[in-house]
Design a protein around this motif. Sequence first.
Motif, PDB file in Angstrom:
ATOM      1  N   GLY A  74      -1.417 -11.946   8.193  1.00 39.21           N
ATOM      2  CA  GLY A  74      -0.595 -10.742   8.052  1.00 39.21           C
ATOM      3  C   GLY A  74       0.580 -10.925   7.108  1.00 39.21           C
TER       4      GLY A  74
ATOM      5  N   TYR B  12       0.865  -1.178   0.000  1.00 40.79           N
ATOM      6  CA  TYR B  12       0.000   0.000   0.000  1.00 40.79           C
ATOM      7  C   TYR B  12       0.899   1.224   0.000  1.00 40.79           C
ATOM      8  CZ  TYR B  12      -3.015  -3.808   1.283  1.00 40.79           C
ATOM      9  OH  TYR B  12      -3.667  -5.010   1.274  1.00 40.79           O
TER      10      TYR B  12
ATOM     11  N   GLY C 224       0.558 -11.344   3.910  1.00 43.78           N
ATOM     12  CA  GLY C 224       0.375 -10.593   2.652  1.00 43.78           C
ATOM     13  C   GLY C 224      -0.384 -11.368   1.591  1.00 43.78           C
ATOM     14  N   LYS C 225      -1.130 -12.395   2.010  1.00 45.63           N
ATOM     15  CA  LYS C 225      -1.867 -13.225   1.044  1.00 45.63           C
ATOM     16  C   LYS C 225      -2.978 -12.422   0.357  1.00 45.63           C
ATOM     17  CE  LYS C 225      -3.008 -16.304   4.124  1.00 45.63           C
ATOM     18  NZ  LYS C 225      -2.408 -15.621   5.304  1.00 45.63           N
ATOM     19  N   SER C 226      -3.785 -11.742   1.182  1.00 44.38           N
ATOM     20  CA  SER C 226      -4.898 -10.964   0.585  1.00 44.38           C
ATOM     21  C   SER C 226      -4.347  -9.853  -0.285  1.00 44.38           C
ATOM     22  CB  SER C 226      -5.769 -10.332   1.671  1.00 44.38           C
ATOM     23  OG  SER C 226      -6.262 -11.317   2.504  1.00 44.38           O
ATOM     24  N   THR C 227      -3.280  -9.233   0.166  1.00 47.78           N
ATOM     25  CA  THR C 227      -2.673  -8.150  -0.614  1.00 47.78           C
ATOM     26  C   THR C 227      -2.220  -8.679  -1.978  1.00 47.78           C
ATOM     27  OG1 THR C 227      -1.935  -7.165   1.469  1.00 47.78           O
ATOM     28  CG2 THR C 227      -0.879  -6.364  -0.543  1.00 47.78           C
TER      29      THR C 227
ATOM     30  N   LYS D 222       4.072   1.439   1.806  1.00 46.69           N
ATOM     31  CA  LYS D 222       4.162   0.304   2.733  1.00 46.69           C
ATOM     32  C   LYS D 222       4.247  -0.992   1.936  1.00 46.69           C
ATOM     33  CE  LYS D 222       1.789  -1.801   6.692  1.00 46.69           C
ATOM     34  NZ  LYS D 222       1.657  -3.193   6.394  1.00 46.69           N
TER      35      LYS D 222
HETATM   36  P1  ADP Z   1      -2.930 -11.957   5.009  1.00 46.52           P
HETATM   37  O1  ADP Z   1      -3.992 -11.967   3.962  1.00 46.52           O
HETATM   38  O2  ADP Z   1      -1.801 -12.899   4.714  1.00 46.52           O
HETATM   39  O3  ADP Z   1      -3.467 -12.163   6.400  1.00 46.52           O
HETATM   40  P2  ADP Z   1      -2.789  -9.125   4.381  1.00 46.52           P
HETATM   41  O4  ADP Z   1      -2.455  -9.084   2.940  1.00 46.52           O
HETATM   42  O5  ADP Z   1      -4.202  -8.887   4.771  1.00 46.52           O
HETATM   43  O6  ADP Z   1      -2.253 -10.500   5.013  1.00 46.52           O
HETATM   44  O7  ADP Z   1      -1.903  -8.052   5.146  1.00 46.52           O
HETATM   45  C1  ADP Z   1      -0.502  -7.897   4.920  1.00 46.52           C
HETATM   46  C2  ADP Z   1      -0.037  -6.607   5.569  1.00 46.52           C
HETATM   47  O8  ADP Z   1      -0.626  -5.483   4.889  1.00 46.52           O
HETATM   48  C3  ADP Z   1      -0.422  -6.486   7.024  1.00 46.52           C
HETATM   49  O9  ADP Z   1       0.654  -5.904   7.719  1.00 46.52           O
HETATM   50  C4  ADP Z   1      -1.637  -5.568   6.984  1.00 46.52           C
HETATM   51  O10 ADP Z   1      -1.733  -4.811   8.177  1.00 46.52           O
HETATM   52  C5  ADP Z   1      -1.316  -4.666   5.816  1.00 46.52           C
HETATM   53  N1  ADP Z   1      -2.520  -4.124   5.156  1.00 46.52           N
HETATM   54  C6  ADP Z   1      -3.599  -4.834   4.746  1.00 46.52           C
HETATM   55  N2  ADP Z   1      -4.511  -4.025   4.164  1.00 46.52           N
HETATM   56  C7  ADP Z   1      -3.992  -2.761   4.195  1.00 46.52           C
HETATM   57  C8  ADP Z   1      -4.432  -1.489   3.743  1.00 46.52           C
HETATM   58  N3  ADP Z   1      -5.609  -1.336   3.122  1.00 46.52           N
HETATM   59  N4  ADP Z   1      -3.609  -0.417   3.952  1.00 46.52           N
HETATM   60  C9  ADP Z   1      -2.420  -0.563   4.572  1.00 46.52           C
HETATM   61  N5  ADP Z   1      -1.929  -1.746   5.013  1.00 46.52           N
HETATM   62  C10 ADP Z   1      -2.705  -2.840   4.838  1.00 46.52           C
END
Ligand code: ADP
Length: 329
Positions: free
Chosen positions: A40, A14, A42-45, A17
Amino acid sequence: MKTSIELKDVTTGYKNKPVTDNINAYLLAGELTCLLGPNGAGKSTLLKTLSAFIPPLSGEIILEGKNLKNITARILARSIAVVLTNRPSTMNMTVEELVAVGRSPYTSFFGALHAADKEVVDKSISLVGIDDLRHRNVNTLSDGERQKALIAKALAQQTQIIFLDEPTAFLDYPSKVEIMKLLYKIAKDEGKTIFMSTHDLELALQIADKIWLLDKTHGLHIGIPEDLAFRGLLGDYFERGGLRFNYSTGQFEIEHDKKGVVRLKGSGRLHDMVKKALKRIGYDSSPDAEGFVIEIRNEQDGHEYIECDGSALPSIESLVAKLRRQENL
Ligand code: ADP
């Protein structure tokens, strides 16, 4: 096998970040690929980046020869279907109507379905085996049934690629297995490229063609389950206090406090279950160990029983109880 989507030096994240740096990877048609990693990681990201919900911070994602960022929303919707797993509590429509929504990239603004669209909807419903649910309201389905309906909707979208965000979350164990097997079958029979995130490590190791392992310390590692296991990577990612990877079975096991070794003789199913029970309560067993002797005896009529210290025991439970009594002496 054909590459469906390729990541070239992709950094996800993001604004200011970064989450995962410099990913070089690809997904193949006809394969089920599972994305594993702790919360946390980064799978969803990564899934959001691959489906163009968010742009990569740097690098290129190539879909059918084109950079993802230059593909229009309508074309993208014909290439990638995304199945999200938030529980949709307000989906007040029938299964058939939900699956028909999958046709929207092909229909006019008003969404009228032609005969060909209806045929695709029917075929998608049949492929996931939910013909009997087609007139049910989506709100009345079990979690597993709803997941199948969402997969049918993705199939109706007729995309090469299907991304699923934790499709096995909330499901009981048999339903998890059913959904994984269904996705595997769709990858094979329909030649789809299926990429799903999951926490179901053991299931993924047993069924996925490829595993993507992601965490903050190690970054991303990709391979078939057995290569990752052999290279010691599964242990690195998932071993914690009390959880060990068994390299001969390829599965994770709970590590029990060791109490000793017993001598276990014999073979067969009863032997295997006794060995398992002994392990669960902290005893290793071997036919040559010193000390306490347990023997599995076979009678001529095929009946098996446990003999311990010269007396026959009626069940494995009675053996466990005997060992526990012994410990307390
Ligand atoms: P997972 O899906 O593996 O649990 P995420 O992809 O949700 O992990 O999150 C990876 C990192 O990105 C985490 O540190 C989370 O806090 C951060 N993050 C997720 N969504 C956002 C966002 N919209 N803005 C900033 N940081 C984010």
